[in-house]
Enzyme design. Structure first.
Site, mmCIF file in Angstrom:
data_model
loop_
_atom_site.group_PDB
_atom_site.id
_atom_site.type_symbol
_atom_site.label_atom_id
_atom_site.label_comp_id
_atom_site.label_asym_id
_atom_site.label_seq_id
_atom_site.Cartn_x
_atom_site.Cartn_y
_atom_site.Cartn_z
ATOM 1 N N HIS A 79 0.822 -1.223 0.000
ATOM 2 C CA HIS A 79 0.000 0.000 0.000
ATOM 3 C C HIS A 79 0.852 1.268 0.000
ATOM 4 O O HIS A 79 0.491 2.274 0.605
ATOM 5 C CB HIS A 79 -0.947 0.033 1.206
ATOM 6 C CG HIS A 79 -1.939 -1.095 1.234
ATOM 7 N ND1 HIS A 79 -3.197 -0.979 0.695
ATOM 8 C CD2 HIS A 79 -1.856 -2.353 1.729
ATOM 9 C CE1 HIS A 79 -3.851 -2.118 0.869
ATOM 10 N NE2 HIS A 79 -3.063 -2.972 1.489
ATOM 11 N N ASN A 152 -10.414 -2.798 2.306
ATOM 12 C CA ASN A 152 -10.065 -2.841 0.886
ATOM 13 C C ASN A 152 -11.299 -2.581 0.039
ATOM 14 O O ASN A 152 -12.420 -2.563 0.552
ATOM 15 C CB ASN A 152 -9.501 -4.220 0.523
ATOM 16 C CG ASN A 152 -8.020 -4.365 0.876
ATOM 17 O OD1 ASN A 152 -7.333 -3.387 1.158
ATOM 18 N ND2 ASN A 152 -7.547 -5.593 0.867
ATOM 19 N N HIS A 343 -4.177 1.212 11.777
ATOM 20 C CA HIS A 343 -3.949 -0.050 12.509
ATOM 21 C C HIS A 343 -5.312 -0.663 12.864
ATOM 22 O O HIS A 343 -6.096 -0.009 13.563
ATOM 23 C CB HIS A 343 -3.161 0.268 13.778
ATOM 24 C CG HIS A 343 -2.835 -0.926 14.613
ATOM 25 N ND1 HIS A 343 -3.039 -2.223 14.208
ATOM 26 C CD2 HIS A 343 -2.299 -1.018 15.856
ATOM 27 C CE1 HIS A 343 -2.647 -3.052 15.149
ATOM 28 N NE2 HIS A 343 -2.205 -2.358 16.165
HETATM 29 FE FE1 HDE Z 1 -2.555 -4.779 5.527
HETATM 30 N N1 HDE Z 1 -0.738 -3.993 5.995
HETATM 31 N N2 HDE Z 1 -1.894 -6.602 6.086
HETATM 32 N N3 HDE Z 1 -4.290 -5.664 4.884
HETATM 33 N N4 HDE Z 1 -3.201 -3.040 4.875
HETATM 34 C C1 HDE Z 1 -0.384 -2.716 5.821
HETATM 35 O O1 HDE Z 1 0.741 -1.399 7.410
HETATM 36 C C2 HDE Z 1 -0.793 -6.825 6.830
HETATM 37 C C3 HDE Z 1 -4.620 -6.972 4.971
HETATM 38 C C4 HDE Z 1 -4.447 -2.742 4.425
HETATM 39 O O2 HDE Z 1 -3.363 3.468 3.982
HETATM 40 C C5 HDE Z 1 0.950 -2.386 6.440
HETATM 41 O O3 HDE Z 1 1.079 0.799 7.725
HETATM 42 C C6 HDE Z 1 -0.723 -8.210 7.221
HETATM 43 C C7 HDE Z 1 -6.015 -7.163 4.690
HETATM 44 C C8 HDE Z 1 -4.511 -1.365 4.018
HETATM 45 O O4 HDE Z 1 -1.665 3.357 5.349
HETATM 46 C C9 HDE Z 1 1.365 -3.703 7.087
HETATM 47 C C10 HDE Z 1 -1.820 -8.808 6.651
HETATM 48 C C11 HDE Z 1 -6.517 -5.916 4.442
HETATM 49 C C12 HDE Z 1 -3.240 -0.847 4.267
HETATM 50 C C13 HDE Z 1 0.203 -4.614 6.721
HETATM 51 C C14 HDE Z 1 -2.551 -7.786 5.954
HETATM 52 C C15 HDE Z 1 -5.420 -4.999 4.556
HETATM 53 C C16 HDE Z 1 -2.451 -1.916 4.811
HETATM 54 C C17 HDE Z 1 1.948 -1.770 5.509
HETATM 55 C C18 HDE Z 1 -2.223 -10.268 6.700
HETATM 56 C C19 HDE Z 1 -7.944 -5.538 4.059
HETATM 57 C C20 HDE Z 1 -2.768 0.562 3.988
HETATM 58 C C21 HDE Z 1 2.031 -0.320 5.886
HETATM 59 C C22 HDE Z 1 -2.442 -10.751 7.995
HETATM 60 C C23 HDE Z 1 -8.894 -5.777 5.114
HETATM 61 C C24 HDE Z 1 -2.990 1.461 5.164
HETATM 62 C C25 HDE Z 1 1.252 -0.208 7.082
HETATM 63 C C26 HDE Z 1 -2.649 2.880 4.811
HETATM 64 C C27 HDE Z 1 -1.127 -1.771 5.206
HETATM 65 C C28 HDE Z 1 0.156 -5.870 7.155
HETATM 66 C C29 HDE Z 1 -3.729 -8.065 5.213
HETATM 67 C C30 HDE Z 1 -5.598 -3.592 4.335
HETATM 68 C C31 HDE Z 1 2.704 -4.261 6.647
HETATM 69 C C32 HDE Z 1 0.365 -8.838 8.047
HETATM 70 C C33 HDE Z 1 -6.781 -8.487 4.718
HETATM 71 C C34 HDE Z 1 -5.711 -0.644 3.439
HETATM 72 O O5 HDE Z 1 1.450 -3.591 8.470
#
Ligand code: HDE
Length: 719
Positions: A79, A152, A343
């Site tokens: 992202h 999402n 978060h």
């Molecule tokens: Fe994320 N995800 N994600 N994700 N995600 C990040 O956090 C992660 C997942 C989503 O506009 C990170 O600050 C793991 C699902 C959005 O700043 C990180 C898993 C969904 C955004 C991270 C998922 C998301 C992130 C990277 C699996 C939809 C952008 C930068 C367990 C429900 C937020 C950050 C923004 C961002 C980890 C799966 C949505 C690395 C470990 C499912 C919208 O922490």
């Protein structure tokens, strides 16, 4: 600030501005160093003589260059590419029956929000139009603390367990040996991984659909994805799924267009969001919930905790409870859009987690990633991340600490600080986790109820209109067509047979291959070392629901042309009345009309009046517009006919199924294009109501009705 003022009608982002901002404006001010010293010369470094070496003593130069050298922070792992805006959420229906969350109690109450949209795979500077999932993150600045709904634009996800996330992301990111391709899933490592993960098949259907190439960030749905819990004052809990439904409807571009937009304007979505807000066309989404009683947890054919499943709206309707409006662009991209830290663990009393194993893993990841991205544990003090609720605790110090904590005590319990800050009872807003009963063994395992990987992929595919199915087939042909390893294609087509045999056959045909007779059982490749293969086979479930209307974009809102971009092609000799009448009608209906001409500056119309061109054919492109109009004026039409870019403009608009209108001599020019020949030659233009979307009567009313249809998919070749 008095607490009771926060939730008045006119509270909103002004409050955030007051509380969280630390702005700097140079207007009318002297230029200074970071330490406040006024600068006399910012054009020359300090030298030993005019032609001499620069002196180490030049603290001014060193400060400026040092700061510059450190301007970049690590981009988000996923992202990274995002665009954001401020706004507010207004509650319309109280949810007090289900939750004690204060911002969901009283209709009319407005809560400030900051919303960041993003792509997943690409780097910060990558194109907006990648085929990808879009992030839809909302930070609610509530009176009880910040609540982040980090969702999402698709309601399901690729994987069921957080432990597979690093693998998924490594697979989709540019390949490690040569760092290609940027922001694209059409490469071997992604499909290799997917071909071994049948649980991804439902999400793959979404990712290969037009949902992955939105027309605008303002025209996407948003989903919380996981099942969450709501908890009320009596400690009763229900399960909930969250939905954002765009007021303008859900619309997408087509893949050929997406690829061209990436070249013509890779900021297409960012610009669209920015300009809509600047021009007062505030993007809006209705906020909805699907509520499932705790006793109904096991009544579905799928597991509510499985993030590869959605709850069809036919089974549990979405209740709309409020509306979100984005009404202010950030003042500074880095300070706000880049530094915002979302978060899923930022919750408020009355909202709680489910045991969805993907959500559980996310609860660890998001704080952890901010430590490296934002440099330390004080990222909550960055203005955009600060809650409007007061913060008091015994956490101290660390990199870039902003707060100056006063007093002698920094521990609890204490007497020196009169026991402060003290714990809050639940009745005082203290957060208490939902008292869920757990009786279990410690295991590394997945529930059998997660083993159905295909029924909802089939439901999604069957719910699509003919053109949407066609786009999915073509997207798969494109993605798999880019692979170098034949065996991966074979495995994917094998998996597609389990979704829909016709889909598999069509994709195979496009790839010039046979559908494999006995497809490999991919799960065998990913079982634990001493697991029993038969325990890991996908189970076969047939969804009782055959189609779900909400899954097809064909059923979306198509009743207006607000904020649509319309190109008007003109040259010298244009009929000014024919141009102005259409332009005014389009603008009165809320669209944005731009005049495109062979050159910038003034165009001489037939009646001698001058018309100002907004763009020339060099800077404009059909893919950046929703529809195109060619006014009357023989000389203008002749000039356009001699302009290959103008002909190409119409042909592309036609290929991408957009509404095209012409008046008088403009219609003759259309005839000179391939598009015009096809549409007009077939004689299927009904003057009042065109089914082909090509109109030659110059009538604004029919043109507006046609643009509202978004696209005329009938023009596409069906396979
Ligand atoms: Fe994320 N995800 N994600 N994700 N995600 C990040 O956090 C992660 C997942 C989503 O506009 C990170 O600050 C793991 C699902 C959005 O700043 C990180 C898993 C969904 C955004 C991270 C998922 C998301 C992130 C990277 C699996 C939809 C952008 C930068 C367990 C429900 C937020 C950050 C923004 C961002 C980890 C799966 C949505 C690395 C470990 C499912 C919208 O922490």
């Amino acid at each position: 600030m008095a607490k009771d003022n926060l939730y008045t009608k006119d509270s909103g982002n002004a409050k955030i501005q007051d509380l969280a901002k630390n702005t700097e404006q140079g207007d009318g001010q002297f230029l200074t160093t970071n330490h406040g010293l006024r600068i006399n010369d910012d054009q020359n470094s300090l030298k030993a003589g005019e032609r001499g070496a620069t002196l180490l003593e030049d603290f001014q130069l060193r400060e400026k260059i040092t700061h510059f050298d450190h301007e970049r922070i690590p981009e988000r792992i996923v992202h990274a590419r995002g665009s954001a805006a401020h706004g507010y959420f207004e509650l319309h229906e109280s949810l007090s029956k289900y939750t004690k969350a204060k911002f969901l109690q009283t209709p009319g109450v407005r809560t400030p929000v900051f919303v960041r949209f993003s792509t997943v795979a690409g780097s910060r500077g990558s194109t907006d139009l990648a085929r990808d999932v879009r992030g839809f993150s909302v930070k609610f600045y509530t009176e009880e603390g910040n609540y982040d709904l980090v969702g999402n634009n698709m309601p399901v996800f690729f994987i069921q367990d957080a432990v597979k996330f690093p693998d998924l992301v490594h697979a989709v990111k540019p390949e490690p040996h040569h760092e290609m391709p940027q922001a694209g899933s059409a490469h071997d490592t992604f499909w290799d991984f997917i071909s071994l993960m049948p649980e991804s098949m439902h999400m793959i259907m979404w990712a290969m659909s037009d949902r992955a190439i939105p027309r605008s960030l303002r025209m996407m749905e948003g989903f919380g994805v996981h099942t969450f819990r709501l908890v009320n004052e009596n400690n009763e809990s229900v399960f909930v799924k969250f939905h954002w439904k765009p007021v303008l409807g859900v619309h997408s571009v087509v893949w050929d267009e997406a690829q061209k937009i990436s070249g013509k304007d890779s900021d297409f979505h960012r610009r669209d969001l920015w300009e809509a807000i600047e021009s007062g066309n505030f993007p809006e989404w209705n906020f909805g919930v699907q509520i499932v009683a705790e006793k109904d947890e096991h009544k579905f054919e799928f597991d509510l905790l499985d993030p590869t499943k959605l709850i069809p709206e036919e089974l549990v309707p979405v209740q709309i409870i409020g509306k979100m409006t984005l009404n202010r662009n950030p003042d500074n991209f880095f300070a706000e859009t880049e530094q915002v830290a979302f978060h899923p663990g930022h919750i408020v009393s009355g909202i709680d987690f489910s045991n969805d194993p993907l959500l559980q893993g996310r609860l660890f990841s998001y704080t952890d990633t901010q430590l490296s991205r934002l440099g330390g544990p004080n990222f909550h003090e960055i203005p955009i991340n600060r809650p409007i609720a007061p913060v008091h605790n015994n956490q101290r110090d660390g990199h870039m600490r902003q707060t100056i904590n006063e007093g002698q005590s920094s521990y609890h319990p204490n007497t020196i600080g009169n026991g402060c800050p003290f714990q809050a009872k639940a009745s005082e807003g203290g957060f208490v986790s939902y008292n869920e009963r757990i009786d279990a063994r410690k295991v590394r395992a997945r529930s059998q109820s997660f083993f159905d990987h295909f029924s909802q992929a089939t439901l999604f595919y069957n719910s699509q209109s003919a053109f949407e199915k066609n786009h999915i087939v073509n997207a798969l042909r494109f993605e798999l067509g880019k692979l170098e390893t034949e065996a991966i294609r074979v495995r994917i087509v094998g998996m597609l047979t389990q979704i829909d045999p016709t889909l598999a056959a069509k994709v195979a045909k496009g790839l010039g291959m046979e559908v494999p007779k006995s497809p490999e059982k991919p799960m065998n490749l990913s079982i634990p070392a001493d697991g029993d293969p038969k325990d890991f086979q996908p189970t076969s479930v047939v969804s009782s629901l055959k189609q779900s209307k909400a899954l097809s974009m064909a059923n979306t809102v198509k009743d207006n042309i607000k904020t649509r971009q319309i190109a008007i092609l003109v040259a010298d000799g244009v009929d000014e009345a024919s141009l102005t009448a259409m332009k005014q009608a389009l603008e009165a209906a809320g669209a944005k009309a731009k005049i495109i001409a062979p050159h910038l500056g003034q165009i001489n119309s037939a009646n001698g009046k001058q018309v100002k061109a907004d763009q020339s054919f060099l800077t404009a492109a059909s893919v950046l517009f929703d529809a195109v109009y060619v006014p009357d004026g023989q000389q203008s039409a002749n000039a356009l006919q001699a302009e290959p870019d103008a002909i190409n403009f119409i042909n592309e608009a036609f290929k991408h199924c957009k509404a095209i209108a012409a008046d008088g001599a403009g219609a003759k020019f259309l005839n000179a294009t391939d598009a015009g020949m096809k549409a007009l030659g077939k004689n299927d233009v009904d003057k009042s109501k065109s089914t082909s979307g090509v109109l030659v009567d110059g009538s604004p009313k029919s043109f507006i009705a046609a643009i509202a249809q978004h696209r005329f998919w009938e023009r596409e070749k069906q396979d």
